[in-house]
Design an enzyme around this catalytic site. Structure first.
Site, PDB file in Angstrom:
ATOM      1  N   ASP A   2      25.140   7.931   2.739  1.00 42.33           N
ATOM      2  CA  ASP A   2      24.081   8.738   3.336  1.00 42.33           C
ATOM      3  C   ASP A   2      23.665   8.219   4.714  1.00 42.33           C
ATOM      4  O   ASP A   2      23.675   7.018   4.944  1.00 42.33           O
ATOM      5  CB  ASP A   2      22.873   8.760   2.391  1.00 42.33           C
ATOM      6  CG  ASP A   2      22.000   9.973   2.619  1.00 42.33           C
ATOM      7  OD1 ASP A   2      22.370  10.837   3.446  1.00 42.33           O
ATOM      8  OD2 ASP A   2      20.941  10.060   1.972  1.00 42.33           O
ATOM      9  N   GLY A   3      23.301   9.138   5.569  1.00 43.51           N
ATOM     10  CA  GLY A   3      22.745   8.759   6.871  1.00 43.51           C
ATOM     11  C   GLY A   3      23.635   9.088   8.057  1.00 43.51           C
ATOM     12  O   GLY A   3      23.302   8.742   9.191  1.00 43.51           O
ATOM     13  N   ASN A  50      25.272  20.337  -1.263  1.00 43.48           N
ATOM     14  CA  ASN A  50      25.651  20.335   0.158  1.00 43.48           C
ATOM     15  C   ASN A  50      26.220  21.676   0.636  1.00 43.48           C
ATOM     16  O   ASN A  50      26.268  21.925   1.843  1.00 43.48           O
ATOM     17  CB  ASN A  50      26.659  19.213   0.468  1.00 43.48           C
ATOM     18  CG  ASN A  50      26.035  17.833   0.507  1.00 43.48           C
ATOM     19  OD1 ASN A  50      26.696  16.822   0.262  1.00 43.48           O
ATOM     20  ND2 ASN A  50      24.745  17.746   0.811  1.00 43.48           N
TER      21      ASN A  50
HETATM   22  C1  IPE Z   1      25.866  11.901   4.296  1.00 43.62           C
HETATM   23  O1  IPE Z   1      25.230  12.015   5.517  1.00 43.62           O
HETATM   24  C2  IPE Z   1      27.183  12.643   4.231  1.00 43.62           C
HETATM   25  C3  IPE Z   1      27.164  13.925   3.490  1.00 43.62           C
HETATM   26  C4  IPE Z   1      26.255  14.304   2.636  1.00 43.62           C
HETATM   27  C5  IPE Z   1      28.273  14.817   3.712  1.00 43.62           C
HETATM   28  P1  IPE Z   1      24.146  13.128   5.741  1.00 43.62           P
HETATM   29  O2  IPE Z   1      24.810  14.330   6.323  1.00 43.62           O
HETATM   30  O3  IPE Z   1      23.374  13.366   4.489  1.00 43.62           O
HETATM   31  O4  IPE Z   1      23.221  12.439   6.835  1.00 43.62           O
HETATM   32  P2  IPE Z   1      21.644  12.563   6.977  1.00 43.62           P
HETATM   33  O5  IPE Z   1      21.048  12.306   5.627  1.00 43.62           O
HETATM   34  O6  IPE Z   1      21.340  13.927   7.493  1.00 43.62           O
HETATM   35  O7  IPE Z   1      21.310  11.487   7.965  1.00 43.62           O
HETATM   36 MG    MG Z   2      21.576  12.824   3.691  1.00 39.48          MG
END
Ligand code: IPE
Ligand code: MG
Length: 215
Positions: A2-3, A50
């Site tokens: 995440d992130g 997602n």
């Molecule tokens: C994690 O990063 C990857 C996926 C869920 C594909 P994020 O896309 O959730 O990144 P943030 O949480 O918006 O920073």
């Molecule tokens: Mg995220």
């Protein structure tokens, strides 16, 4: 993992560049795992939720996945990595499904297992398992899950400061240890990995019993 999005935003870059950087972090972490003798690594790459992201981001993520599989397939095979996907794979495009099954088949004898959770939700997995289950108890039920031949995770790491499980491995996480860090996934490096592992090593796992379980 995440992130990625916040990592990119902090650098005034598009979210997808964060995801690309996240894929590089995955390669590094896989390498650290192998150095440490860890045999299974599961990454939460795309959740059933997602799909609700913008169409542009979903498409970009799916394209990134396809190219990751295409570009890495020889390296994975050469490095004895067994590639495996868990999740509702019927949600994925036919061509992605096909390249996933081909890579799974090609790498099936690998020593180290990389499990990628794609269109994955713990509740969804449990529901699908329930449809197959015809009695026999916990062990028999576990065999109906996507993770049938994979041991439950010892340690679950979540990056980016979120303190939730977010539908990840709900059944399998029953006795897992957890490690949370504020570090964004693309920045998750050797130092962070060691911190997580040392924290895990210093814990006593009782698995519900009174006596400690040796690691
Ligand atoms: C994690 O990063 C990857 C996926 C869920 C594909 P994020 O896309 O959730 O990144 P943030 O949480 O918006 O920073
Ligand atoms: Mg995220």
């Amino acid at each position: 993992m995440d992130g990625n999005g916040r990592w990119a935003k902090a650098r005034r870059k598009p979210r997808i560049s964060g995801h690309k950087e996240g894929a590089l972090a995955l390669d590094r972490v896989m390498h650290y795992c192998r150095e440490e003798g860890i045999e299974y690594l599961t990454v939460y790459a795309f959740s059933t939720e997602n799909w609700n992201r913008s169409r542009a981001e979903v498409t970009a993520l799916m394209n990134l996945l396809s190219s990751y599989i295409k570009e890495k397939s020889d390296t994975l095979l050469k490095n004895q990595v067994r590639f495996k996907v868990i999740g509702r794979r019927s949600d994925l495009s036919k061509s992605l499904q096909k390249s996933i099954s081909q890579l799974e088949e090609k790498t099936k004898d690998g020593q180290f297992t990389l499990i990628v959770a794609l269109s994955y939700g713990g509740r969804d997995e449990i529901l699908r398992a329930a449809e197959k289950y015809s009695g026999g108890g916990e062990e028999a039920f576990s065999k109906c899950l996507d993770t049938a031949d994979i041991p439950d995770p010892d340690l679950i790491i979540r990056t980016s400061g979120e303190l939730r499980l977010s539908n990840f491995l709900l059944w399998q996480a029953a006795y897992s240890e957890f490690y949370f860090t504020d570090v964004m996934w693309p920045d998750f490096g050797r130092e962070e990995f060691d911190k997580a592992l040392n924290s895990y090593k210093n814990r006593e796992r009782r698995m519900g019993s009174r006596k400690g379980v040796r690691k």
